[in-house]
Scaffold this motif. Structure first.
Motif, PDB file in Angstrom:
ATOM      1  N   SER A 136       0.833  -1.210   0.000  1.00 32.92           N
ATOM      2  CA  SER A 136       0.000   0.000   0.000  1.00 32.92           C
ATOM      3  C   SER A 136       0.859   1.248   0.000  1.00 32.92           C
ATOM      4  CB  SER A 136      -0.921  -0.010   1.222  1.00 32.92           C
ATOM      5  OG  SER A 136      -1.840  -1.073   1.158  1.00 32.92           O
ATOM      6  N   ARG A 137       1.935   1.238   0.774  1.00 34.64           N
ATOM      7  CA  ARG A 137       2.819   2.398   0.796  1.00 34.64           C
ATOM      8  C   ARG A 137       3.466   2.621  -0.566  1.00 34.64           C
ATOM      9  NH1 ARG A 137       6.606   1.025   5.632  1.00 34.64           N
ATOM     10  NH2 ARG A 137       5.511  -0.967   5.676  1.00 34.64           N
ATOM     11  N   ASP A 138       3.858   1.533  -1.216  1.00 32.75           N
ATOM     12  CA  ASP A 138       4.434   1.656  -2.555  1.00 32.75           C
ATOM     13  C   ASP A 138       3.391   2.200  -3.535  1.00 32.75           C
ATOM     14  OD1 ASP A 138       6.799   0.648  -1.570  1.00 32.75           O
ATOM     15  OD2 ASP A 138       6.452  -1.400  -2.311  1.00 32.75           O
ATOM     16  N   ALA A 139       2.146   1.712  -3.421  1.00 35.40           N
ATOM     17  CA  ALA A 139       1.083   2.150  -4.326  1.00 35.40           C
ATOM     18  C   ALA A 139       0.773   3.628  -4.172  1.00 35.40           C
ATOM     19  CB  ALA A 139      -0.174   1.320  -4.087  1.00 35.40           C
ATOM     20  N   LEU A 140       0.891   4.147  -2.946  1.00 38.75           N
ATOM     21  CA  LEU A 140       0.621   5.564  -2.721  1.00 38.75           C
ATOM     22  C   LEU A 140       1.481   6.431  -3.636  1.00 38.75           C
ATOM     23  CD1 LEU A 140      -0.851   7.678  -0.897  1.00 38.75           C
ATOM     24  CD2 LEU A 140       1.207   7.650   0.549  1.00 38.75           C
ATOM     25  N   ILE A 186      -7.489  17.470  12.421  1.00 33.08           N
ATOM     26  CA  ILE A 186      -6.928  17.346  11.078  1.00 33.08           C
ATOM     27  C   ILE A 186      -6.961  18.720  10.403  1.00 33.08           C
ATOM     28  CG2 ILE A 186      -7.485  14.904  10.734  1.00 33.08           C
ATOM     29  CD1 ILE A 186      -9.940  15.776   9.159  1.00 33.08           C
ATOM     30  N   VAL A 187      -6.212  18.851   9.337  1.00 34.59           N
ATOM     31  CA  VAL A 187      -6.125  20.114   8.607  1.00 34.59           C
ATOM     32  C   VAL A 187      -6.226  19.817   7.111  1.00 34.59           C
ATOM     33  CG1 VAL A 187      -4.728  21.259  10.369  1.00 34.59           C
ATOM     34  CG2 VAL A 187      -3.606  19.954   8.540  1.00 34.59           C
ATOM     35  N   PRO A 188      -6.506  20.845   6.284  1.00 31.43           N
ATOM     36  CA  PRO A 188      -6.503  20.626   4.834  1.00 31.43           C
ATOM     37  C   PRO A 188      -5.185  20.030   4.364  1.00 31.43           C
ATOM     38  CG  PRO A 188      -7.498  22.736   5.340  1.00 31.43           C
ATOM     39  CD  PRO A 188      -6.942  22.213   6.637  1.00 31.43           C
ATOM     40  N   GLY A 189      -5.306  19.082   3.452  1.00 31.84           N
ATOM     41  CA  GLY A 189      -4.132  18.389   2.927  1.00 31.84           C
ATOM     42  C   GLY A 189      -3.961  16.991   3.476  1.00 31.84           C
ATOM     43  N   VAL A 190      -4.541  16.703   4.636  1.00 32.88           N
ATOM     44  CA  VAL A 190      -4.414  15.371   5.236  1.00 32.88           C
ATOM     45  C   VAL A 190      -5.084  14.329   4.333  1.00 32.88           C
ATOM     46  CG1 VAL A 190      -5.230  13.918   7.130  1.00 32.88           C
ATOM     47  CG2 VAL A 190      -4.161  16.126   7.611  1.00 32.88           C
ATOM     48  N   ILE A 191      -4.384  13.220   4.113  1.00 31.60           N
ATOM     49  CA  ILE A 191      -4.927  12.112   3.316  1.00 31.60           C
ATOM     50  C   ILE A 191      -5.365  11.019   4.280  1.00 31.60           C
ATOM     51  CG2 ILE A 191      -4.501  10.450   1.472  1.00 31.60           C
ATOM     52  CD1 ILE A 191      -2.156  12.235   0.576  1.00 31.60           C
ATOM     53  N   GLN A 192      -6.675  10.859   4.417  1.00 32.46           N
ATOM     54  CA  GLN A 192      -7.228   9.831   5.296  1.00 32.46           C
ATOM     55  C   GLN A 192      -7.616   8.601   4.485  1.00 32.46           C
ATOM     56  OE1 GLN A 192     -10.332  12.463   7.100  1.00 32.46           O
ATOM     57  NE2 GLN A 192      -9.446  11.765   9.031  1.00 32.46           N
ATOM     58  N   VAL A 193      -7.605   7.458   5.138  1.00 37.02           N
ATOM     59  CA  VAL A 193      -7.968   6.209   4.472  1.00 37.02           C
ATOM     60  C   VAL A 193      -9.116   5.553   5.237  1.00 37.02           C
ATOM     61  CG1 VAL A 193      -7.174   3.995   3.596  1.00 37.02           C
ATOM     62  CG2 VAL A 193      -5.572   5.919   3.721  1.00 37.02           C
ATOM     63  N   PRO A 194     -10.352   5.635   4.721  1.00 35.93           N
ATOM     64  CA  PRO A 194     -11.480   4.957   5.362  1.00 35.93           C
ATOM     65  C   PRO A 194     -11.353   3.448   5.235  1.00 35.93           C
ATOM     66  CG  PRO A 194     -12.204   6.624   3.772  1.00 35.93           C
ATOM     67  CD  PRO A 194     -10.745   6.413   3.555  1.00 35.93           C
ATOM     68  N   HIS A 195     -12.321   2.739   5.805  1.00 38.78           N
ATOM     69  CA  HIS A 195     -12.257   1.280   5.825  1.00 38.78           C
ATOM     70  C   HIS A 195     -12.262   0.682   4.416  1.00 38.78           C
ATOM     71  CE1 HIS A 195     -12.580   1.460  10.109  1.00 38.78           C
ATOM     72  NE2 HIS A 195     -13.806   1.960  10.092  1.00 38.78           N
ATOM     73  N   GLY A 196     -12.845   1.363   3.442  1.00 41.02           N
ATOM     74  CA  GLY A 196     -12.888   0.834   2.082  1.00 41.02           C
ATOM     75  C   GLY A 196     -11.554   0.870   1.367  1.00 41.02           C
ATOM     76  N   GLY A 197     -10.564   1.604   1.909  1.00 38.90           N
ATOM     77  CA  GLY A 197      -9.226   1.597   1.332  1.00 38.90           C
ATOM     78  C   GLY A 197      -8.972   2.650   0.274  1.00 38.90           C
TER      79      GLY A 197
END
Length: 330
Positions: free
Chosen positions: A203-207, A243-254
């Motif tokens: 997942s980190r590589d895919a990001l 959180i602030v603008p720019g944060v990339i969150q990952v919900p349960h759906g991925g």
């Protein structure tokens, strides 16, 4: 006065943003492309954060009910004034009764998604919590805390004696002056965030390697992206936190969500990264359906990017001041 003529959607009054109110649960709002807002105001001799109209659904039409100067920045929308074409990223003067029309954004090397109409003095709506920006979720600021609609009339801030005044010249858009692409795809720089190491290596590589499509579920609150599923090493349950603008969150759906200008000030999804502040304007101009790439950076890289942006704006100010001085000298 400015009168909105088109049956538009999602056009709002925005300035540089509302800061210092996060502790009350009020987000920053402000222009999605602050570089465009600042440049439009610089062309007019306004305060750099003066309120303007941000349009993101086209065509968009309005009428000037008084003589004034204005500037158009952001997306190139093949603008016309009473049918006469106007160049993008430039300022002009108009007469009372003239109609400005913004068409669909022009395709090309840099398309853009949002256009900004700055006027001499700025849009004169009430200041709420230190800003004129519209925060739709809380119905704060702007014109009655809502998007503009047909028939709305917006007053202009009276001109200040001794202000520099408009320059009827153009600027090179920052996206062309400071391009950032990966394999022909628009890109933004990202810092790994708190839960970055809690995701699988794949997942980190895919990001960093995947192209992320901006879905139709995206808006000023957040950009929902489509791409490879980002999977945690183990299920994560987190309490809501700031959180602030720019944060990339990952919900349960991925599928990740990038928080944008109207984002709520707290959330509980794990954070895999954060788009650096210096690149938020780039993301704010990415059209729905387009794709973006993430470039990994570190703290020093983020600071250097901020310096590049500030230096570019400083050079714009210097050149505009020089042009004004020479114009007065003639």
């Amino acid at each position: 006065m400015i009168e909105i003529l088109s049956q538009t959607a999602l056009a709002t009054v925005q300035d540089i943003g509302r800061f210092g109110a996060l502790r009350w649960g009020v987000g920053t709002a402000g222009a999605m492309d602050r570089m465009a807002l600042v440049c439009g105001n610089l062309l007019l001799g306004n305060e750099e954060g003066a309120a303007a109209i941000e349009a993101q659904v086209f065509p968009f039409e309005l009428r000037f009910d008084a003589d004034c100067a204005f500037a158009l920045t952001g997306a190139d929308c093949a603008a016309t004034l009473d049918g006469v074409p106007l160049p993008p990223w430039s300022a002009a003067k108009t007469r009372s009764g003239a109609v400005l029309r913004l068409g669909l954004p022009v395709s090309g090397k840099w398309r853009g998604a949002r256009a900004y109409l700055c006027v001499a003095g700025g849009i004169d709506v009430p200041i709420a919590l230190g800003s004129r920006s519209t925060q739709l979720r809380g119905a704060i600021g702007g014109l009655e805390g809502r998007a503009l609609k047909q028939g709305d009339r917006l007053p202009l801030v009276p001109s200040i004696a001794g202000s520099p005044g408009p320059l009827e010249i153009g600027l090179v858009p920052p996206a062309l002056a400071m391009p950032l692409e990966v394999d022909g795809c628009a890109a933004v720089r990202v810092l790994p965030a708190a839960e970055y190491d809690c995701f699988t290596q794949a997942s980190r590589d895919a990001l960093w390697s995947a192209s992320w499509k901006i879905t139709p579920q995206s808006d000023r609150y957040g950009f929902r992206l489509a791409g490879p599923n980002l999977e945690p090493l183990a299920p994560m349950e987190m309490r809501s936190h700031g959180i602030v603008p720019g944060v990339i969150q990952v919900p349960h759906g991925g599928q990740p969500i990038v928080q944008m200008c109207d984002a709520q000030p707290s959330g509980g999804y794990p954070k895999i990264g954060t788009v650096i502040e210096a690149d938020l304007w780039r993301l704010g101009q990415a059209p729905i359906g387009s794709s973006v790439r993430f470039i990994e950076t570190d703290w020093d890289g983020a600071l250097a990017a901020g310096d590049e942006t500030r230096n570019w704006l400083a050079e714009v100010r210097r050149l505009l001041d020089l042009y004004r001085t020479r114009s007065l000298g003639r």
